[in-house]
Design a protein around this motif. Structure first.
Motif, PDB file in Angstrom:
ATOM      1  N   VAL A 214       0.837  -1.198   0.000  1.00  0.00           N
ATOM      2  CA  VAL A 214       0.000   0.000   0.000  1.00  0.00           C
ATOM      3  C   VAL A 214       0.868   1.242   0.000  1.00  0.00           C
ATOM      4  N   ASP A 215       0.409   2.285  -0.655  1.00  0.00           N
ATOM      5  CA  ASP A 215       1.054   3.593  -0.623  1.00  0.00           C
ATOM      6  C   ASP A 215       0.083   4.620  -1.178  1.00  0.00           C
ATOM      7  N   CYS A 216       0.459   5.885  -1.032  1.00  0.00           N
ATOM      8  CA  CYS A 216      -0.390   6.987  -1.488  1.00  0.00           C
ATOM      9  C   CYS A 216       0.350   7.824  -2.515  1.00  0.00           C
ATOM     10  N   THR A 217      -0.408   8.466  -3.378  1.00  0.00           N
ATOM     11  CA  THR A 217       0.119   9.427  -4.333  1.00  0.00           C
ATOM     12  C   THR A 217      -0.756  10.663  -4.312  1.00  0.00           C
ATOM     13  N   PHE A 239      -1.478  22.282  -4.354  1.00  0.00           N
ATOM     14  CA  PHE A 239      -2.831  21.809  -4.100  1.00  0.00           C
ATOM     15  C   PHE A 239      -2.953  20.391  -4.674  1.00  0.00           C
ATOM     16  N   SER A 240      -3.483  19.484  -3.864  1.00  0.00           N
ATOM     17  CA  SER A 240      -3.535  18.093  -4.315  1.00  0.00           C
ATOM     18  C   SER A 240      -4.660  17.336  -3.634  1.00  0.00           C
ATOM     19  N   VAL A 241      -4.966  16.180  -4.213  1.00  0.00           N
ATOM     20  CA  VAL A 241      -5.921  15.210  -3.668  1.00  0.00           C
ATOM     21  C   VAL A 241      -5.172  13.895  -3.512  1.00  0.00           C
ATOM     22  N   ILE A 242      -5.418  13.178  -2.420  1.00  0.00           N
ATOM     23  CA  ILE A 242      -4.676  11.956  -2.126  1.00  0.00           C
ATOM     24  C   ILE A 242      -5.416  10.742  -2.674  1.00  0.00           C
ATOM     25  N   ALA A 243      -4.636   9.840  -3.288  1.00  0.00           N
ATOM     26  CA  ALA A 243      -5.165   8.550  -3.748  1.00  0.00           C
ATOM     27  C   ALA A 243      -4.360   7.441  -3.077  1.00  0.00           C
ATOM     28  N   GLN A 244      -5.033   6.548  -2.372  1.00  0.00           N
ATOM     29  CA  GLN A 244      -4.393   5.403  -1.729  1.00  0.00           C
ATOM     30  C   GLN A 244      -4.660   4.162  -2.578  1.00  0.00           C
ATOM     31  N   VAL A 245      -3.604   3.416  -2.884  1.00  0.00           N
ATOM     32  CA  VAL A 245      -3.723   2.263  -3.780  1.00  0.00           C
ATOM     33  C   VAL A 245      -2.993   1.076  -3.172  1.00  0.00           C
ATOM     34  N   VAL A 246      -3.585  -0.105  -3.297  1.00  0.00           N
ATOM     35  CA  VAL A 246      -2.958  -1.371  -2.922  1.00  0.00           C
ATOM     36  C   VAL A 246      -2.724  -2.163  -4.204  1.00  0.00           C
ATOM     37  N   VAL A 247      -1.501  -2.678  -4.386  1.00  0.00           N
ATOM     38  CA  VAL A 247      -1.166  -3.425  -5.597  1.00  0.00           C
ATOM     39  C   VAL A 247      -0.502  -4.738  -5.213  1.00  0.00           C
ATOM     40  N   ASP A 248      -0.435  -5.674  -6.178  1.00  0.00           N
ATOM     41  CA  ASP A 248       0.337  -6.900  -6.001  1.00  0.00           C
ATOM     42  C   ASP A 248       1.658  -6.759  -6.747  1.00  0.00           C
ATOM     43  N   LEU A 249       2.439  -7.828  -6.768  1.00  0.00           N
ATOM     44  CA  LEU A 249       3.761  -7.753  -7.388  1.00  0.00           C
ATOM     45  C   LEU A 249       3.698  -7.668  -8.913  1.00  0.00           C
ATOM     46  N   LEU A 251       1.849  -5.488 -10.300  1.00  0.00           N
ATOM     47  CA  LEU A 251       1.432  -4.082 -10.447  1.00  0.00           C
ATOM     48  C   LEU A 251      -0.068  -3.935 -10.621  1.00  0.00           C
ATOM     49  N   ARG A 252      -0.810  -4.974 -10.375  1.00  0.00           N
ATOM     50  CA  ARG A 252      -2.252  -4.920 -10.527  1.00  0.00           C
ATOM     51  C   ARG A 252      -2.888  -4.205  -9.330  1.00  0.00           C
ATOM     52  N   VAL A 253      -3.804  -3.279  -9.591  1.00  0.00           N
ATOM     53  CA  VAL A 253      -4.477  -2.531  -8.534  1.00  0.00           C
ATOM     54  C   VAL A 253      -5.533  -3.422  -7.891  1.00  0.00           C
ATOM     55  N   LEU A 254      -5.414  -3.608  -6.573  1.00  0.00           N
ATOM     56  CA  LEU A 254      -6.353  -4.439  -5.822  1.00  0.00           C
ATOM     57  C   LEU A 254      -7.389  -3.610  -5.084  1.00  0.00           C
ATOM     58  N   ASP A 255      -7.028  -2.372  -4.735  1.00  0.00           N
ATOM     59  CA  ASP A 255      -7.948  -1.503  -4.000  1.00  0.00           C
ATOM     60  C   ASP A 255      -7.523  -0.065  -4.240  1.00  0.00           C
ATOM     61  N   VAL A 256      -8.479   0.829  -4.366  1.00  0.00           N
ATOM     62  CA  VAL A 256      -8.183   2.244  -4.577  1.00  0.00           C
ATOM     63  C   VAL A 256      -9.147   3.068  -3.742  1.00  0.00           C
ATOM     64  N   PHE A 257      -8.610   4.107  -3.112  1.00  0.00           N
ATOM     65  CA  PHE A 257      -9.396   5.010  -2.274  1.00  0.00           C
ATOM     66  C   PHE A 257      -8.884   6.413  -2.524  1.00  0.00           C
ATOM     67  N   VAL A 258      -9.701   7.294  -3.074  1.00  0.00           N
ATOM     68  CA  VAL A 258      -9.236   8.599  -3.524  1.00  0.00           C
ATOM     69  C   VAL A 258     -10.281   9.657  -3.185  1.00  0.00           C
ATOM     70  N   GLY A 259      -9.795  10.882  -2.878  1.00  0.00           N
ATOM     71  CA  GLY A 259     -10.718  11.985  -2.687  1.00  0.00           C
ATOM     72  C   GLY A 259     -10.407  12.901  -1.524  1.00  0.00           C
ATOM     73  N   TYR A 260      -9.574  12.470  -0.570  1.00  0.00           N
ATOM     74  CA  TYR A 260      -9.314  13.327   0.585  1.00  0.00           C
ATOM     75  C   TYR A 260      -8.260  14.381   0.260  1.00  0.00           C
ATOM     76  N   PRO A 261      -8.321  15.537   0.953  1.00  0.00           N
ATOM     77  CA  PRO A 261      -7.414  16.652   0.643  1.00  0.00           C
ATOM     78  C   PRO A 261      -5.954  16.285   0.868  1.00  0.00           C
ATOM     79  N   GLY A 262      -5.071  16.998   0.166  1.00  0.00           N
ATOM     80  CA  GLY A 262      -3.651  16.716   0.221  1.00  0.00           C
ATOM     81  C   GLY A 262      -3.013  16.966   1.569  1.00  0.00           C
ATOM     82  N   SER A 263      -3.675  17.702   2.453  1.00  0.00           N
ATOM     83  CA  SER A 263      -3.107  17.954   3.772  1.00  0.00           C
ATOM     84  C   SER A 263      -3.290  16.785   4.725  1.00  0.00           C
ATOM     85  N   CYS A 264      -4.109  15.788   4.352  1.00  0.00           N
ATOM     86  CA  CYS A 264      -4.340  14.632   5.217  1.00  0.00           C
ATOM     87  C   CYS A 264      -3.092  13.746   5.264  1.00  0.00           C
ATOM     88  N   HIS A 265      -2.830  13.176   6.431  1.00  0.00           N
ATOM     89  CA  HIS A 265      -1.714  12.242   6.573  1.00  0.00           C
ATOM     90  C   HIS A 265      -2.150  10.866   6.080  1.00  0.00           C
TER      91      HIS A 265
END
Length: 438
Positions: A214-217, A239-249, A251-265
């Motif tokens: 897992v990681d964020c961009t 100014f940015s929006v955060i997208a959290q993605v889970v991938v396998d080896l 590189l296939r996307v298994l889960d994606v969560f996007v929409g929170y402001p860039g200031s979020c940890h």
């Protein structure tokens, strides 16, 4: 006798004027008569028509047939413009575009493009009017892919396709919704045979029962006019929006969560995502647990960097300085396996460059669009579409070739194992112990 000739000349001129006036009057009367006759004939034809309503219905049916593609089109199906001297020329149509051209403009082969178009076409709502013919499904899909691939503004990209700005916005919206309906299952937590493939791949890297990384961009956007801008102002002063993605080896996307402001940890983002909820409910990691050295049992976990707190479901590096050789070996292997996320972001953002650079966006549709390109990411992986590594490089304003910014912010104060729970520490120790024998 001297005045005879002038008098005759004047009389002749007067006769000529009178005759010309009478001729013009006759011509005017004739034109008026012809106009009245034409109006009478047109009116008579309308009155003699058997059924005006039936005629109108027939015209409407003909327009519908043309718009739905029942009647053959006179033009081929590829839209592009020649680049001459760095400027776009007029549109020209070419029906024999090569796969290389499709890959350059739309990031996929012609075959894959046609398959996606055919699958999505039934989900497009197209209205036939007397003023214009609706866009064809292939042009709708091509425009959305072109917009995502090039990152051009709506004004520039719509002119390339000879459509209006509102039509371009609607095309992106329709393709986004269609991809979610048709290919939504391409983003899913692995089950069955695919789950075993994922687990075996991570086990070969030294992480048994690992389900992903897992990681964020950060997706950079222009300053927002309809939202609280300071919330979207990240620590890189963009100014940015955060997208959290889970991938396998793979590189296939298994889960994606996007929409929170860039200031979020990142910690806050994962707490708000469905991963935490499913982990608490016991539905995230299913299957028989694995027993490691020291009797440590794990139902499953994912790999993360030091921005995440160590836990039983997220395995992070030890971190710190003056590491023990076992800890250093573990961190190196964990970083190598976790690198799949960065490679996935490189492929995803490199292909779909709208999400690589800052751009004007609608926060209401941005999450759906990013999810749509994640779906395309998996579709192209399944289709075997290769990635051009040159897309990860660009030339800056100083003429220096450099790697593109993927929006992956490294932690300012990495979390170390000193703050971990006993269970999380025991899991990492057991994995580190196992790696001694790999």
């Amino acid at each position: 006798m001297r005045w005879g000739w002038p008098c005759c000349a004047v009389a002749a001129a007067a006769v000529a004027v009178v005759r010309r006036y009478e001729a013009e009057r006759a011509a005017g009367r004739m034109k008026a008569a012809l106009s009245r006759r034409r109006h009478r004939l047109l009116l008579q034809r309308v009155l003699d028509a058997p059924d005006c309503i039936t005629t109108s219905e027939a015209v409407a049916q003909l327009c519908a047939a043309i718009g739905s593609g029942v009647l053959p089109r006179a033009t081929p199906r590829w839209w592009m413009r020649q680049r001459t001297g760095g400027t776009w020329e007029d549109l020209w149509v070419c029906d024999d575009a090569t796969d290389d051209h499709f890959r350059e403009k739309l990031r996929m082969s012609r075959r894959v493009f046609m398959e996606i178009t055919e699958a999505c076409a039934p989900h497009f709502q197209r209205q036939v009017t007397f003023y214009r013919e609706p866009l064809q499904p292939d042009q709708i899909v091509a425009y959305a892919l072109y917009r995502w691939a090039t990152g051009e503004s709506y004004d520039n990209s719509t002119s390339s396709f000879d459509i209006g700005r509102s039509s371009g916005v609607r095309a992106v919206r329709d393709v986004t919704a269609a991809l979610s309906r048709v290919y939504g299952d391409r983003i899913s937590w692995p089950t069955g045979v695919r789950k075993q493939v994922v687990l075996w791949a991570f086990q070969d890297k030294g992480f048994p029962n690992c389900h992903g990384a897992v990681d964020c961009t950060h997706i950079y956007v222009d300053k927002l006019a309809n939202a609280s801008s300071e919330n979207y102002f990240d620590r890189k002063h963009r100014f940015s929006v955060i997208a959290q993605v889970v991938v396998d080896l793979n590189l296939r996307v298994l889960d994606v969560f996007v929409g929170y402001p860039g200031s979020c940890h990142d910690i806050r983002v994962i707490q708000l995502s469905s991963l935490s909820r499913r982990e608490e409910e016991g539905t995230l990691f299913r299957g028989p647990p694995v027993t490691l050295s020291g009797g440590v049992r794990t139902n499953g976990y994912i790999l993360g960097d030091n921005r995440y707190p160590p836990s039983e479901c997220i395995v992070v590096p030890y971190g710190g300085i003056n590491q023990h050789p076992d800890e250093e070996r573990f961190d190196n292997k964990q970083k190598a396996a976790r690198g799949a996320v960065e490679r996935a972001f490189g492929r995803l953002k490199g292909m779909w460059r709208l999400f690589l650079r800052s751009h004007k966006t609608n926060l209401d549709t941005l999450p759906q669009q990013f999810t749509a390109v994640c779906i395309l990411h998996n579709v192209l992986l399944d289709a075997g579409i290769e990635f051009d590594e040159n897309l990860l490089w660009e030339v800056d304003e100083n003429g220096v070739r450099r790697r593109v910014d993927l929006g992956m912010h490294r932690p300012l104060q990495p979390v170390t194992m000193l703050t971990s729970t006993d269970a999380a520490h025991a899991l990492c120790n057991a994995l580190a112990e196992r790696m001694k024998h790999i």
